[in-house]
Design a protein around this motif. Structure first.
Motif, PDB file in Angstrom:
ATOM      1  N   ASN A  64       0.832  -1.211   0.000  1.00 22.47           N
ATOM      2  CA  ASN A  64       0.000   0.000   0.000  1.00 22.47           C
ATOM      3  C   ASN A  64       0.862   1.255   0.000  1.00 22.47           C
ATOM      4  O   ASN A  64       0.521   2.258  -0.631  1.00 22.47           O
ATOM      5  CB  ASN A  64      -0.921  -0.017   1.224  1.00 22.47           C
ATOM      6  CG  ASN A  64      -1.957   1.095   1.190  1.00 22.47           C
ATOM      7  OD1 ASN A  64      -2.781   1.152   0.283  1.00 22.47           O
ATOM      8  ND2 ASN A  64      -1.906   1.984   2.177  1.00 22.47           N
ATOM      9  N   ARG A  65       2.010   1.213   0.710  1.00 22.09           N
ATOM     10  CA  ARG A  65       2.916   2.364   0.712  1.00 22.09           C
ATOM     11  C   ARG A  65       3.458   2.626  -0.698  1.00 22.09           C
ATOM     12  O   ARG A  65       3.463   3.763  -1.175  1.00 22.09           O
ATOM     13  CB  ARG A  65       4.080   2.117   1.673  1.00 22.09           C
ATOM     14  CG  ARG A  65       3.732   2.119   3.133  1.00 22.09           C
ATOM     15  CD  ARG A  65       4.983   2.183   3.993  1.00 22.09           C
ATOM     16  NE  ARG A  65       4.665   1.910   5.387  1.00 22.09           N
ATOM     17  CZ  ARG A  65       4.127   2.795   6.213  1.00 22.09           C
ATOM     18  NH1 ARG A  65       3.838   4.005   5.770  1.00 22.09           N
ATOM     19  NH2 ARG A  65       3.864   2.474   7.466  1.00 22.09           N
ATOM     20  N   TRP A 100       2.254   1.770  -3.542  1.00 21.44           N
ATOM     21  CA  TRP A 100       1.162   2.269  -4.386  1.00 21.44           C
ATOM     22  C   TRP A 100       0.938   3.765  -4.133  1.00 21.44           C
ATOM     23  O   TRP A 100       0.808   4.559  -5.084  1.00 21.44           O
ATOM     24  CB  TRP A 100      -0.105   1.479  -4.105  1.00 21.44           C
ATOM     25  CG  TRP A 100      -1.311   1.937  -4.870  1.00 21.44           C
ATOM     26  CD1 TRP A 100      -2.225   2.871  -4.489  1.00 21.44           C
ATOM     27  CD2 TRP A 100      -1.732   1.490  -6.171  1.00 21.44           C
ATOM     28  NE1 TRP A 100      -3.186   3.042  -5.444  1.00 21.44           N
ATOM     29  CE2 TRP A 100      -2.910   2.200  -6.496  1.00 21.44           C
ATOM     30  CE3 TRP A 100      -1.236   0.558  -7.076  1.00 21.44           C
ATOM     31  CZ2 TRP A 100      -3.593   2.011  -7.697  1.00 21.44           C
ATOM     32  CZ3 TRP A 100      -1.920   0.371  -8.278  1.00 21.44           C
ATOM     33  CH2 TRP A 100      -3.080   1.080  -8.579  1.00 21.44           C
ATOM     34  N   ALA A 101       0.886   4.153  -2.881  1.00 16.97           N
ATOM     35  CA  ALA A 101       0.650   5.559  -2.549  1.00 16.97           C
ATOM     36  C   ALA A 101       1.803   6.440  -3.010  1.00 16.97           C
ATOM     37  O   ALA A 101       1.589   7.576  -3.450  1.00 16.97           O
ATOM     38  CB  ALA A 101       0.435   5.711  -1.042  1.00 16.97           C
ATOM     39  N   TRP A 102       3.041   5.946  -2.905  1.00 17.71           N
ATOM     40  CA  TRP A 102       4.195   6.731  -3.351  1.00 17.71           C
ATOM     41  C   TRP A 102       4.094   7.066  -4.838  1.00 17.71           C
ATOM     42  O   TRP A 102       4.546   8.122  -5.272  1.00 17.71           O
ATOM     43  CB  TRP A 102       5.488   5.956  -3.091  1.00 17.71           C
ATOM     44  CG  TRP A 102       5.820   5.802  -1.643  1.00 17.71           C
ATOM     45  CD1 TRP A 102       5.295   6.496  -0.590  1.00 17.71           C
ATOM     46  CD2 TRP A 102       6.759   4.881  -1.073  1.00 17.71           C
ATOM     47  NE1 TRP A 102       5.827   6.067   0.600  1.00 17.71           N
ATOM     48  CE2 TRP A 102       6.735   5.080   0.338  1.00 17.71           C
ATOM     49  CE3 TRP A 102       7.602   3.913  -1.593  1.00 17.71           C
ATOM     50  CZ2 TRP A 102       7.553   4.342   1.214  1.00 17.71           C
ATOM     51  CZ3 TRP A 102       8.408   3.182  -0.737  1.00 17.71           C
ATOM     52  CH2 TRP A 102       8.381   3.389   0.653  1.00 17.71           C
ATOM     53  N   GLN A 139      -2.164   8.440  -3.535  1.00 16.58           N
ATOM     54  CA  GLN A 139      -3.043   8.062  -2.429  1.00 16.58           C
ATOM     55  C   GLN A 139      -3.040   6.550  -2.306  1.00 16.58           C
ATOM     56  O   GLN A 139      -2.812   5.838  -3.282  1.00 16.58           O
ATOM     57  CB  GLN A 139      -4.469   8.576  -2.658  1.00 16.58           C
ATOM     58  CG  GLN A 139      -5.110   8.056  -3.930  1.00 16.58           C
ATOM     59  CD  GLN A 139      -6.439   8.741  -4.240  1.00 16.58           C
ATOM     60  OE1 GLN A 139      -6.783   9.747  -3.639  1.00 16.58           O
ATOM     61  NE2 GLN A 139      -7.187   8.185  -5.183  1.00 16.58           N
ATOM     62  N   GLY A 140      -3.274   6.073  -1.095  1.00 19.16           N
ATOM     63  CA  GLY A 140      -3.220   4.648  -0.858  1.00 19.16           C
ATOM     64  C   GLY A 140      -4.514   3.939  -1.213  1.00 19.16           C
ATOM     65  O   GLY A 140      -5.595   4.540  -1.191  1.00 19.16           O
ATOM     66  N   ALA A 197      -6.505   4.456   2.522  1.00 22.78           N
ATOM     67  CA  ALA A 197      -6.145   5.871   2.634  1.00 22.78           C
ATOM     68  C   ALA A 197      -5.381   6.180   3.916  1.00 22.78           C
ATOM     69  O   ALA A 197      -4.512   7.050   3.924  1.00 22.78           O
ATOM     70  CB  ALA A 197      -7.407   6.732   2.560  1.00 22.78           C
ATOM     71  N   ILE A 228      -2.657   5.363   5.645  1.00 17.38           N
ATOM     72  CA  ILE A 228      -1.443   4.611   5.305  1.00 17.38           C
ATOM     73  C   ILE A 228      -0.875   3.864   6.500  1.00 17.38           C
ATOM     74  O   ILE A 228      -0.422   2.720   6.389  1.00 17.38           O
ATOM     75  CB  ILE A 228      -0.367   5.575   4.748  1.00 17.38           C
ATOM     76  CG1 ILE A 228      -0.914   6.350   3.546  1.00 17.38           C
ATOM     77  CG2 ILE A 228       0.898   4.824   4.384  1.00 17.38           C
ATOM     78  CD1 ILE A 228      -1.152   5.540   2.339  1.00 17.38           C
ATOM     79  N   GLN A 285       2.322   9.323   5.218  1.00 18.10           N
ATOM     80  CA  GLN A 285       1.908  10.267   4.184  1.00 18.10           C
ATOM     81  C   GLN A 285       1.946  11.668   4.773  1.00 18.10           C
ATOM     82  O   GLN A 285       1.355  11.943   5.809  1.00 18.10           O
ATOM     83  CB  GLN A 285       0.506   9.952   3.662  1.00 18.10           C
ATOM     84  CG  GLN A 285       0.115  10.769   2.448  1.00 18.10           C
ATOM     85  CD  GLN A 285      -1.057  10.162   1.686  1.00 18.10           C
ATOM     86  OE1 GLN A 285      -1.860   9.433   2.255  1.00 18.10           O
ATOM     87  NE2 GLN A 285      -1.166  10.449   0.402  1.00 18.10           N
TER      88      GLN A 285
END
Length: 1013
Positions: A760-761, A763-765, A769-770, A773, A775, A918
């Motif tokens: 998930n991290r 992806w958010a990077w 956004q995760g 959400a 994170i 985040q």
């Protein structure tokens, strides 16, 4: 008129980026991420406890207030109830789990007290346990535990209790504490604690969505009846890739080369339409650069709360940079993330195949020592548990997405983490020593191990040095007189080496002989009478000096009237060297000598020392100069021989003075030379920041209500009981759990949280956004995953690939979801999914503070891409008022908790005191003001303008404008932009700044520069 319109348009172009910020201020709001809050909001803003009293004559609970007690009631409502709401209800109310059994949200609960007994003795404040707790008089019970109440609030409570503790609230609150938590036995009811499931993805490709990620996303888009935005054009996508994978913009040459490769992709239409080979090649090229490792390392450093100082007194952590470089190296080399977990949690306890691997493991364990700790805490038991609590909170958030620290005082209110589990984990970490205790405790640094050869050499030299130092100490101890004894004359024949006394010196000007005071070499010293400055010199030149290296020392007598800036010039084979001597300070060596340095002298070469009174601010005093040969075989270290002979003291001859009564000057000088030589030969030991494992690990007891002095039953060391791993994967039995077992448990492929949290991290990077959400919070109070199948697919891919971060990056950036334009099909989509949770379009994202700074340095041509190493000057001992002047990449800027660069502070740099998955995303006017007015930004604009002037002789050249736009925005200017800029450059300056500099500054400050399309 037309010129004025152009100028007006340019001003709009310059300032357009801050319109939103000013608009936000106008309506009294500050935008942070997707949330909108009122600035300065507090408890009293949300609910005014006096409002119902003033309006209706009743308390908040509806009871009659009456008239006779109106003043006492008004006092309670004005001072006591608001403080209880603000400081106490979070832990001591019926709406939550009442910590320690104490309810403070009702009159009955306050009067009944808690586990420790009654809270109030009405009419007697000093006898009330409540007042002792909030005033921190009770060393065992201090509330609130994190920070003492303001003295004014404590004083109001004291007045209230002494006056009888009038409480107009109802006798009871809404009932018993609500059971809001998830029991351990029910952990499987929450999605995050279930095993990672295989995503049901059709493996057959189709023209619509050939990528597994797109298949999983498109399912929900079809359900929502949403169409996707078109793919971004090539230049936008190239800029996006460069910033997302390296944190830097493409240079003009890199952009042109990439566009050329994309255009050569024959027969496939737009090069990015289906992740062409040219696109894939660019991805691989960027993943192979050290800049990729630096960029992704910076993201993990946020999670690891990396900093190079602590807030307390601005103490600098001089070895923290090694952990930063470890993370950079790990991402550059694509070290498996499960290995990174084990190295960061227990690297010091792991086996290594070679010295390089051992260094890496030891440095990685610095992860545990990065906390922003209050080292001044005098209750060391409290300090140690606070340290462990900080470590547990970071480990929980970073690897598991769990707020473990919430279980320190009581069972977690929402997640299946009982207090027993907290102390089971705390026992593992408590088994390592993290600080050396003193009045102000100190973090731990250890030397990195050496090779076998260097270790042998180091041990031998260390032993010899220790022997020398012991004999020096013995000689000084045996001497019955102070080294600084007044009026002592030292005979020259007692001194080693070549000594040139002042009678043998060549003097220019009028020098005066004296023997008034001090330890004097020979029978006298000379001084310049503090007059005729610049007209007097004394040259000390030995009659003969064998070629070689020498330690050169100056003898003088100190005094308050001496010069603090005496110039001493040494002439040797290397040329001339100047040393400034403060003669108000006593010579540090034997009370007579000051070492000027180490110098090499050649046969028939220059070999002399010249002392002058140029610009001196006091008496210049000269006694003797000594040349001590270095590099020769050192004499054996033996007990000092007994010495008797004539010694001159106060100008009189005394005979047969026993050596024990006088310091053996010659032997001490020889030993000092030996000490310096040995010190120079010792290898420099590199240090690292760490914790030290204790020899015997022990379980620790549960701390009742988190109080280190109120201990309950022992909690056997172990892990979170809500996450039961299969037996083959289980990392040791709880009774044998240590940090290695904890590291293995965290990094297990069967742990349902770790792979999900890290996927998930990543992806958010890349996506802004995760999928989840929140994170750092996968607990019951965190957000639900927008695409649970996609999250599990990425988590499985991470594990199957050998925990490869680069594999996840490749998967994500090849998807159409990543490559979409930020422009959507129509307004209906925006109404249905305004936050783009379903990824029907690209996500517009602002660059990080570091990327903004690095991009400016790239445009100006000043960016220094040097890799690794410390960037903190050796003399820096505190971070206050540190001046950030380096042009290296931002990841190498010292991360000082008391002195971040202004650009970092303005653009939401991470809070380095906590794990940050985040960063906040604010839009405030100060950001625009920094870009327009900060001297650092102005200097970058000036440097960029100067660079362009060196390329283009004609400032109004359209190619110059195209070059500038390409450097700043990775695109060519539009026709109107080109026309406007050329018009501006032809106008005379009205600000005093050169027009090209103003234009560059305009583009750096505009919104296009700091946002990705």
């Amino acid at each position: 008129m037309q010129v004025q319109i152009y100028r007006m348009a340019l001003r709009v172009f310059i300032a357009g980026f801050c319109v939103l910020a000013w608009a936000d201020l106008a309506v009294g709001q500050v935008i942070t991420g997707t949330d909108t809050v009122q600035p300065g909001a507090s408890v009293s803003d949300v609910s005014d406890p006096l409002e119902s009293t003033r309006l209706g004559g009743q308390g908040l609970d509806g009871q009659d207030l009456g008239g006779e007690d109106s003043e006492a009631i008004e006092f309670f409502e004005s001072h006591i109830r608001p403080a209880l709401i603000q400081y106490c209800y979070e832990c001591h109310s019926a709406e939550t789990e009442a910590s320690g059994g104490l309810l403070l949200d009702s009159r009955q609960g306050l009067q009944a007290g808690g586990d420790s007994g009654p809270a109030l003795v009405e009419g007697h404040a000093q006898a009330s346990r409540l007042l002792k707790a909030i005033s921190y008089e009770d060393t065992k019970l201090q509330m609130p535990p994190d920070q003492q109440l303001p003295p004014a609030v404590v004083d109001k409570f004291s007045q209230w209790i002494d006056a009888g503790a009038m409480d107009p609230r109802s006798a009871s609150a809404s009932g018993p504490p609500k059971q809001t938590g998830l029991a351990v036995e029910q952990a499987g009811d929450h999605w995050a604690y279930r095993p990672v499931a295989a995503a049901a993805v059709d493996i057959e490709l189709s023209a619509g969505a050939p990528h597994a990620i797109d298949r999983l996303i498109d399912r929900q888009l079809r359900d929502a009846q949403l169409e996707t935005a078109p793919l971004a054009n090539d230049s936008v996508l190239i800029r996006r890739l460069y910033f997302d994978l390296t944190g830097l913009p493409p240079t003009s040459a890199q952009l042109a080369r990439a566009l050329d490769h994309f255009s050569q992709q024959a027969g496939s239409g737009p090069a990015n339409s289906s992740a062409s080979q040219a696109y894939l090649n660019l991805v691989e090229e960027l993943l192979s650069t050290p800049q990729y490792g630096e960029h992704f390392a910076r993201k993990w450093l946020d999670v690891a709360r990396f900093a190079e100082s602590i807030t307390l007194r601005g103490f600098v952590l001089p070895e923290a940079w090694r952990y930063r470089d470890y993370v950079i190296s790990a991402f550059t080399q694509d070290r498996p993330f499960d290995v990174m977990i084990r190295e960061q949690i227990a690297g010091d306890l792991l086996d290594a195949d070679n010295l390089s691997e051992r260094h890496r493991q030891l440095i990685a364990t610095g992860f545990l020592a990065m906390g922003n700790t209050n080292l001044e805490e005098q209750d060391k038991a409290q300090l140690e548990m606070d340290y462990v609590d900080e470590q547990l909170e970071v480990i929980g958030r970073a690897f598991l997405g769990q707020t473990i620290g919430c279980a320190r005082c009581h069972d977690h209110k929402f997640d299946p983490i009982p207090t027993r589990d907290y102390y089971a984990l705390a026992g593992i970490l408590r088994s390592a020593t993290a600080m050396e205790h003193s009045n102000v405790s100190k973090w731990i640094e250890q030397p990195l191990p050496l090779s076998a050869e260097l270790t042998s050499k180091f041990n031998e030299l260390s032993a010899r040095l220790e022997t020398v130092e012991q004999e020096i100490g013995t000689l000084k101890k045996q001497n019955s007189q102070k080294l600084s004894k007044r009026n002592e004359l030292i005979a020259i024949d007692r001194l080693p080496g070549v000594v040139v006394d002042n009678p043998q010196a060549t003097l220019v000007g009028d020098w005066v002989e004296s023997s008034f005071s001090g330890r004097i070499i020979g029978t006298q010293y000379i001084h310049d009478k503090d007059e005729l400055k610049g007209q007097k010199t004394a040259t000390f030149e030995p009659n003969s000096l064998a070629p070689g290296e020498y330690q050169v020392r100056l003898a003088y007598t100190a005094g308050t009237n001496r010069a603090t800036n005496t110039q001493v010039r040494i002439f040797s084979a290397e040329g001339e060297a100047t040393v400034i001597v403060d003669q108000t300070r006593e010579p540090p060596e034997e009370g007579s000598w000051l070492t000027l340095g180490k110098f090499r002298f050649e046969q028939d070469g220059q070999a002399f020392v010249l002392i002058s009174n140029d610009d001196s601010n006091g008496h210049v005093v000269v006694d003797a100069v000594q040349f001590l040969a270095l590099g020769k075989r050192l004499p054996a270290i033996e007990p000092s021989a007994t010495h008797s002979g004539d010694v001159l003291t106060d100008g009189q001859v005394k005979t047969s003075v026993p050596a024990v009564a006088k310091l053996p000057e010659q032997r001490l000088a020889e030993l000092s030379a030996m000490k310096q030589s040995l010190s120079e030969q010792l290898p420099v030991r590199s240090m690292y920041l760490t914790v030290l494992e204790n020899q015997h690990a022990q379980d620790i007891p549960i701390h009742i209500r988190g109080d280190v002095h109120n201990l309950g039953e022992l909690a056997p060391r172990g892990f979170l009981t809500a996450i039961q791993l299969p037996a083959p994967e289980r990392a040791g039995a709880p009774q044998a759990a240590d940090r290695v077992a904890l590291a293995q448990w965290l990094s297990s492929s069967q742990n349902p949280l770790t792979a999900r949290v890290y996927a998930n991290r990543v992806w958010a990077w890349l996506m802004g956004q995760g999928i989840v959400a929140s994170i750092d919070n996968f607990g019951t109070t965190g957000a639900l995953p927008s695409h649970p199948e996609l999250l599990d697919y990425l988590a499985r891919e991470l594990v199957i690939s050998g925990w490869s971060t680069k594999h996840l990056v490749r998967l994500i950036v090849q998807s159409q979801a990543y490559r979409r334009s930020i422009a959507g099909p129509d307004a209906r989509h925006q109404q249905i999914d305004p936050a783009n949770t379903l990824y029907w379009r690209g996500q517009s994202r602002r660059l990080s503070a570091e990327a903004i700074r690095d991009a400016m340095l790239s445009v100006s041509g000043e960016l220094d891409l040097e890799f690794g190493g410390s960037s903190i000057p050796a003399e820096t001992k505190a971070d206050y008022n540190y001046r950030h002047q380096s042009t290296r990449r931002s990841i190498y800027q010292p991360v000082f908790r008391n002195a971040l660069p202004e650009l970092f502070e303005a653009f939401d740099f991470a809070d380095t005191s906590v794990s940050t998955g985040q960063r906040a995303r604010s839009t405030v006017a100060t950001q625009g003001l920094v870009l327009l007015n900060h001297p650092w930004v102005t200097a970058r604009a000036q440097a960029a303008a100067e660079r362009l002037r060196g390329i283009y002789s004609e400032h109004s050249n359209p190619e110059l404008i195209r070059q500038l736009f390409t450097d700043c925005y990775s695109r060519a200017p539009s026709e109107i932009e080109l026309s406007l800029c050329l018009e501006f450059l032809q106008q005379p300056s009205q600000t005093g700044q050169e027009p090209l500099t103003v234009l560059v500054h305009t583009l750096l400050a505009a919104i296009d520069f700091r946002y990705l399309e």
